[in-house]
Design a protein around this motif. Structure first.
Motif, PDB file in Angstrom:
ATOM      1  N   ALA A  67     141.938  44.477-126.405  1.00 21.49           N
ATOM      2  CA  ALA A  67     140.863  44.516-125.419  1.00 21.49           C
ATOM      3  C   ALA A  67     139.501  44.362-126.078  1.00 21.49           C
ATOM      4  O   ALA A  67     138.610  43.712-125.541  1.00 21.49           O
ATOM      5  CB  ALA A  67     140.913  45.810-124.623  1.00 21.49           C
ATOM      6  N   TYR A  68     139.314  44.950-127.272  1.00 20.10           N
ATOM      7  CA  TYR A  68     137.982  44.961-127.877  1.00 20.10           C
ATOM      8  C   TYR A  68     138.079  45.096-129.396  1.00 20.10           C
ATOM      9  O   TYR A  68     138.889  45.865-129.911  1.00 20.10           O
ATOM     10  CB  TYR A  68     137.157  46.126-127.324  1.00 20.10           C
ATOM     11  CG  TYR A  68     135.819  46.307-128.020  1.00 20.10           C
ATOM     12  CD1 TYR A  68     134.790  45.399-127.816  1.00 20.10           C
ATOM     13  CD2 TYR A  68     135.604  47.357-128.908  1.00 20.10           C
ATOM     14  CE1 TYR A  68     133.575  45.530-128.460  1.00 20.10           C
ATOM     15  CE2 TYR A  68     134.378  47.509-129.561  1.00 20.10           C
ATOM     16  CZ  TYR A  68     133.368  46.585-129.327  1.00 20.10           C
ATOM     17  OH  TYR A  68     132.169  46.721-129.975  1.00 20.10           O
ATOM     18  N   ALA A  69     137.257  44.347-130.078  1.00 16.92           N
ATOM     19  CA  ALA A  69     137.048  44.511-131.521  1.00 16.92           C
ATOM     20  C   ALA A  69     135.610  44.104-131.805  1.00 16.92           C
ATOM     21  O   ALA A  69     135.149  43.058-131.341  1.00 16.92           O
ATOM     22  CB  ALA A  69     138.013  43.645-132.325  1.00 16.92           C
ATOM     23  N   HIS A  70     134.875  44.921-132.541  1.00 20.78           N
ATOM     24  CA  HIS A  70     133.454  44.669-132.785  1.00 20.78           C
ATOM     25  C   HIS A  70     133.275  43.457-133.687  1.00 20.78           C
ATOM     26  O   HIS A  70     133.970  43.299-134.697  1.00 20.78           O
ATOM     27  CB  HIS A  70     132.805  45.897-133.419  1.00 20.78           C
ATOM     28  CG  HIS A  70     131.309  45.885-133.336  1.00 20.78           C
ATOM     29  ND1 HIS A  70     130.526  45.118-134.163  1.00 20.78           N
ATOM     30  CD2 HIS A  70     130.458  46.538-132.501  1.00 20.78           C
ATOM     31  CE1 HIS A  70     129.249  45.309-133.864  1.00 20.78           C
ATOM     32  NE2 HIS A  70     129.185  46.165-132.857  1.00 20.78           N
ATOM     33  N   THR A  71     132.301  42.602-133.316  1.00 16.25           N
ATOM     34  CA  THR A  71     132.122  41.337-134.038  1.00 16.25           C
ATOM     35  C   THR A  71     131.515  41.505-135.424  1.00 16.25           C
ATOM     36  O   THR A  71     131.447  40.542-136.177  1.00 16.25           O
ATOM     37  CB  THR A  71     131.256  40.365-133.210  1.00 16.25           C
ATOM     38  OG1 THR A  71     130.056  41.040-132.795  1.00 16.25           O
ATOM     39  CG2 THR A  71     132.011  39.877-131.982  1.00 16.25           C
ATOM     40  N   ALA A  72     131.064  42.733-135.782  1.00 17.45           N
ATOM     41  CA  ALA A  72     130.622  42.968-137.163  1.00 17.45           C
ATOM     42  C   ALA A  72     131.815  43.003-138.112  1.00 17.45           C
ATOM     43  O   ALA A  72     131.646  42.866-139.324  1.00 17.45           O
ATOM     44  CB  ALA A  72     129.856  44.279-137.256  1.00 17.45           C
ATOM     45  N   PHE A  73     133.021  43.182-137.530  1.00 17.96           N
ATOM     46  CA  PHE A  73     134.212  43.303-138.356  1.00 17.96           C
ATOM     47  C   PHE A  73     135.238  42.204-138.105  1.00 17.96           C
ATOM     48  O   PHE A  73     135.960  41.806-139.030  1.00 17.96           O
ATOM     49  CB  PHE A  73     134.900  44.659-138.098  1.00 17.96           C
ATOM     50  CG  PHE A  73     133.987  45.837-138.291  1.00 17.96           C
ATOM     51  CD1 PHE A  73     133.695  46.318-139.555  1.00 17.96           C
ATOM     52  CD2 PHE A  73     133.383  46.449-137.194  1.00 17.96           C
ATOM     53  CE1 PHE A  73     132.841  47.393-139.729  1.00 17.96           C
ATOM     54  CE2 PHE A  73     132.532  47.526-137.359  1.00 17.96           C
ATOM     55  CZ  PHE A  73     132.264  48.003-138.643  1.00 17.96           C
ATOM     56  N   PHE A  74     135.341  41.711-136.863  1.00 16.29           N
ATOM     57  CA  PHE A  74     136.407  40.786-136.496  1.00 16.29           C
ATOM     58  C   PHE A  74     135.909  39.665-135.597  1.00 16.29           C
ATOM     59  O   PHE A  74     134.969  39.839-134.821  1.00 16.29           O
ATOM     60  CB  PHE A  74     137.506  41.525-135.705  1.00 16.29           C
ATOM     61  CG  PHE A  74     138.290  42.530-136.486  1.00 16.29           C
ATOM     62  CD1 PHE A  74     139.346  42.135-137.311  1.00 16.29           C
ATOM     63  CD2 PHE A  74     137.989  43.883-136.388  1.00 16.29           C
ATOM     64  CE1 PHE A  74     140.080  43.070-138.015  1.00 16.29           C
ATOM     65  CE2 PHE A  74     138.722  44.825-137.093  1.00 16.29           C
ATOM     66  CZ  PHE A  74     139.775  44.419-137.917  1.00 16.29           C
ATOM     67  N   SER A  75     136.605  38.522-135.667  1.00 20.83           N
ATOM     68  CA  SER A  75     136.557  37.525-134.604  1.00 20.83           C
ATOM     69  C   SER A  75     137.825  37.735-133.785  1.00 20.83           C
ATOM     70  O   SER A  75     138.603  38.660-134.046  1.00 20.83           O
ATOM     71  CB  SER A  75     136.521  36.105-135.190  1.00 20.83           C
ATOM     72  OG  SER A  75     136.378  35.155-134.140  1.00 20.83           O
ATOM     73  N   SER A  76     138.043  36.892-132.770  1.00 18.39           N
ATOM     74  CA  SER A  76     139.262  37.003-131.968  1.00 18.39           C
ATOM     75  C   SER A  76     139.712  35.611-131.547  1.00 18.39           C
ATOM     76  O   SER A  76     138.919  34.667-131.488  1.00 18.39           O
ATOM     77  CB  SER A  76     139.045  37.885-130.731  1.00 18.39           C
ATOM     78  OG  SER A  76     138.231  37.216-129.777  1.00 18.39           O
ATOM     79  N   GLU A  77     140.976  35.505-131.238  1.00 18.33           N
ATOM     80  CA  GLU A  77     141.540  34.219-130.843  1.00 18.33           C
ATOM     81  C   GLU A  77     140.882  33.647-129.589  1.00 18.33           C
ATOM     82  O   GLU A  77     140.508  32.470-129.567  1.00 18.33           O
ATOM     83  CB  GLU A  77     143.054  34.381-130.632  1.00 18.33           C
ATOM     84  CG  GLU A  77     143.770  33.074-130.353  1.00 18.33           C
ATOM     85  CD  GLU A  77     145.274  33.269-130.190  1.00 18.33           C
ATOM     86  OE1 GLU A  77     145.989  32.257-130.172  1.00 18.33           O
ATOM     87  OE2 GLU A  77     145.724  34.434-130.071  1.00 18.33           O
ATOM     88  N   PRO A  78     140.681  34.460-128.520  1.00 17.97           N
ATOM     89  CA  PRO A  78     140.040  33.887-127.323  1.00 17.97           C
ATOM     90  C   PRO A  78     138.625  33.383-127.584  1.00 17.97           C
ATOM     91  O   PRO A  78     138.219  32.351-127.036  1.00 17.97           O
ATOM     92  CB  PRO A  78     140.025  35.042-126.318  1.00 17.97           C
ATOM     93  CG  PRO A  78     140.967  36.056-126.836  1.00 17.97           C
ATOM     94  CD  PRO A  78     141.081  35.856-128.309  1.00 17.97           C
ATOM     95  N   ALA A  79     137.856  34.098-128.423  1.00 15.87           N
ATOM     96  CA  ALA A  79     136.487  33.654-128.722  1.00 15.87           C
ATOM     97  C   ALA A  79     136.503  32.325-129.467  1.00 15.87           C
ATOM     98  O   ALA A  79     135.718  31.411-129.157  1.00 15.87           O
ATOM     99  CB  ALA A  79     135.756  34.718-129.534  1.00 15.87           C
ATOM    100  N   GLU A  80     137.394  32.201-130.441  1.00 12.26           N
ATOM    101  CA  GLU A  80     137.472  30.955-131.213  1.00 12.26           C
ATOM    102  C   GLU A  80     137.900  29.793-130.319  1.00 12.26           C
ATOM    103  O   GLU A  80     137.343  28.687-130.393  1.00 12.26           O
ATOM    104  CB  GLU A  80     138.465  31.117-132.371  1.00 12.26           C
ATOM    105  CG  GLU A  80     138.075  32.180-133.399  1.00 12.26           C
ATOM    106  CD  GLU A  80     136.867  31.802-134.241  1.00 12.26           C
ATOM    107  OE1 GLU A  80     136.509  30.600-134.272  1.00 12.26           O
ATOM    108  OE2 GLU A  80     136.269  32.706-134.854  1.00 12.26           O
ATOM    109  N   GLU A  81     138.886  30.035-129.443  1.00 17.85           N
ATOM    110  CA  GLU A  81     139.377  28.961-128.576  1.00 17.85           C
ATOM    111  C   GLU A  81     138.342  28.573-127.512  1.00 17.85           C
ATOM    112  O   GLU A  81     138.200  27.391-127.182  1.00 17.85           O
ATOM    113  CB  GLU A  81     140.690  29.387-127.908  1.00 17.85           C
ATOM    114  CG  GLU A  81     141.859  29.478-128.878  1.00 17.85           C
ATOM    115  CD  GLU A  81     143.182  29.742-128.169  1.00 17.85           C
ATOM    116  OE1 GLU A  81     143.191  29.786-126.917  1.00 17.85           O
ATOM    117  OE2 GLU A  81     144.188  29.916-128.869  1.00 17.85           O
ATOM    118  N   LEU A  82     137.613  29.563-126.979  1.00 19.51           N
ATOM    119  CA  LEU A  82     136.585  29.261-125.983  1.00 19.51           C
ATOM    120  C   LEU A  82     135.456  28.447-126.603  1.00 19.51           C
ATOM    121  O   LEU A  82     134.951  27.496-125.998  1.00 19.51           O
ATOM    122  CB  LEU A  82     136.055  30.551-125.356  1.00 19.51           C
ATOM    123  CG  LEU A  82     134.992  30.394-124.269  1.00 19.51           C
ATOM    124  CD1 LEU A  82     135.491  29.537-123.108  1.00 19.51           C
ATOM    125  CD2 LEU A  82     134.535  31.763-123.763  1.00 19.51           C
TER     126      LEU A  82
END
Length: 449
Positions: A67-82
């Motif tokens: 559901a959530y991961a802070h962008t100071a530490f992680f990216s995420s698959e949906p963000a990269e694909e969007l």
């Protein structure tokens, strides 16, 4: 029976609005079972209507994983694909996407990125931003300062930055002079913008900010032919950036993914939001050119800005599926077809109406402007609150639309904005115009017209 007092701070602190308890395509369902045809998508948000099964499925799948991961530490698959979906092909040179939680945040990020770009490229004197009167860019203090909505600005005027100045809106219905051709109107607006660059000092201007098709403040106002080419030329000549605010008019609303595609130019920075996620999650984005991103990457290496919910995985997953549905179902073609029908039906119903002075817009983004006198274009007395009467009467008749006041000069002028979901049918469009016609006539009758 006593009126229920809500602890929620609603827009009106005097009355609690009805509760929405469900949605079904173009319909919203109130707690008393009434079905309201959502003819404006809220505020041009619900481009796929309500409870679209594909989007709900994508959200459920993402929620089950992360559901959530802070962008100071992680990216995420949906963000990269969007981001790949939006700028992987670098439309108009836009090469990066910065995901926020709404339109105002997207504008704030756009302003700050423009400033940081000039600081890092050795041009720290560039600190002025030029926008237009009768524009709207959001409600945070920076975005409000950029906007030209007089009513929204007024209480907060002492808090607004002096870095922003405003020129005349490209609003033909009110600003074009008698006997003036469209080309001469554009030339006059361009000359005024050039004069504002000179007044401020051309090397002190960071950017010009504008909505390609002006949204709720003026009511679906498209630009005159050649206007944005002239604006682009002025910005280029003086080394300033062009920031386009497509929070309301973008993401397919006017018939192309980006409204600027119809103008023959591209921005350096663009803000998007409402149609990006279709209301399924709070999301907006700033899109930036490769030139700007590369300058900062090779300089400080970081955009000096941020929010807690940047690139929220659940929001990005919802927005990605919204965009995939639009693509898979070829809904941009549908927007153009239904938009032509909506414009035609509005013209049939209101073209000869004695109190409708203008019908305007693009695609499924259309408005009518109500006037006391068509010949002089004189507005109704704002004290009548005609736009509010239209909204209330339309709602009683089962139609949700988006009337507003002040479209003429920030105080006077009443218009009704329509922005139906892209999934609407031809019958839905007919029903929208029929119900709006009844509401307008009843509202006019209530004020003695």
């Amino acid at each position: 029976m006593a009126t229920r007092t809500s602890r929620v701070m609603h827009r009106s602190l005097r009355e609690t609005p009805p509760r929405a308890i469900g949605g079904d395509g173009v319909w919203l369902i109130a707690d008393n079972g009434r079905r309201i045809l959502d003819a404006s998508g809220g505020a041009a948000v619900s481009c796929l209507g309500h409870q679209h099964p594909r989007v709900l499925g994508a959200m459920a799948r993402q929620a089950s994983k992360l559901a959530y991961a802070h962008t100071a530490f992680f990216s995420s698959e949906p963000a990269e694909e969007l981001a790949d979906d939006l700028v992987g092909h670098e439309p108009g040179g836009l090469a990066g996407a910065y995901f926020v939680s709404g339109g105002s945040e997207a504008i704030e990020a756009s302003i700050k990125l423009a400033r940081q770009y000039f600081v890092e490229s050795g041009q720290p004197r560039r600190q002025h931003f030029i926008a237009r009167r009768q524009s709207y860019h959001g409600n945070t203090l920076g975005a409000l300062a950029a906007g030209g909505n007089a009513w929204r600005r007024e209480p907060y005027a002492p808090l607004l930055s002096q870095a922003f100045s405003h020129v005349t809106a490209a609003f033909a219905y009110h600003e074009m002079r008698e006997g003036e051709s469209e080309a001469n109107f554009v030339a006059r607006l361009a000359a005024e913008l050039e004069a504002e660059f000179q007044r401020l000092g051309p090397d002190t201007v960071a950017a010009f900010i504008a909505e390609p098709v002006v949204g709720a403040t003026a009511g679906c106002v498209p630009p005159p032919e050649g206007y944005f080419r002239a604006v682009r030329d002025i910005c280029d000549r003086h080394g300033a950036l062009l920031i386009l605010d497509e929070v309301m008019c973008g993401m397919g609303r006017t018939g192309t993914r980006h409204a600027w595609e119809q103008e023959g130019i591209a921005p350096d920075i663009q803000a998007i939001a409402k149609g990006l996620g279709g209301g399924y999650q709070p999301i907006g984005a700033m899109l930036a050119s490769g030139r700007i991103i590369d300058t900062i990457r090779q300089g400080s290496g970081a955009f000096q800005h941020g929010h807690t919910y940047l690139a929220h995985p659940l929001a990005c997953a919802a927005a990605l599926e919204v965009q995939r549905v639009i693509d898979d179902e070829q809904l941009l073609d549908r927007v153009r077809t239904l938009g032509a029908q909506l414009e035609r039906r509005l013209t049939e119903r209101f073209g000869n109406h004695r109190h409708v002075g203008d019908i305007r817009g693009r695609g499924l983004f259309q408005a009518i402007e109500l006037v006391a006198d068509r010949a002089t274009r004189a507005p109704f007395d704002p004290a009548l609150k005609l736009n509010q009467r239209v909204k209330a009467i339309a709602f009683e008749g089962g139609l949700g639309c988006y009337p507003a006041g002040g479209c003429m000069d920030g105080r006077s002028g009443d218009h009704v904005l329509l922005a139906p979901p892209y999934i609407a049918t031809s019958d839905d469009i007919d029903m929208i115009v029929d119900r709006l016609g009844q509401a307008v006539d009843l509202a006019l009758k209530s004020v003695g017209h």
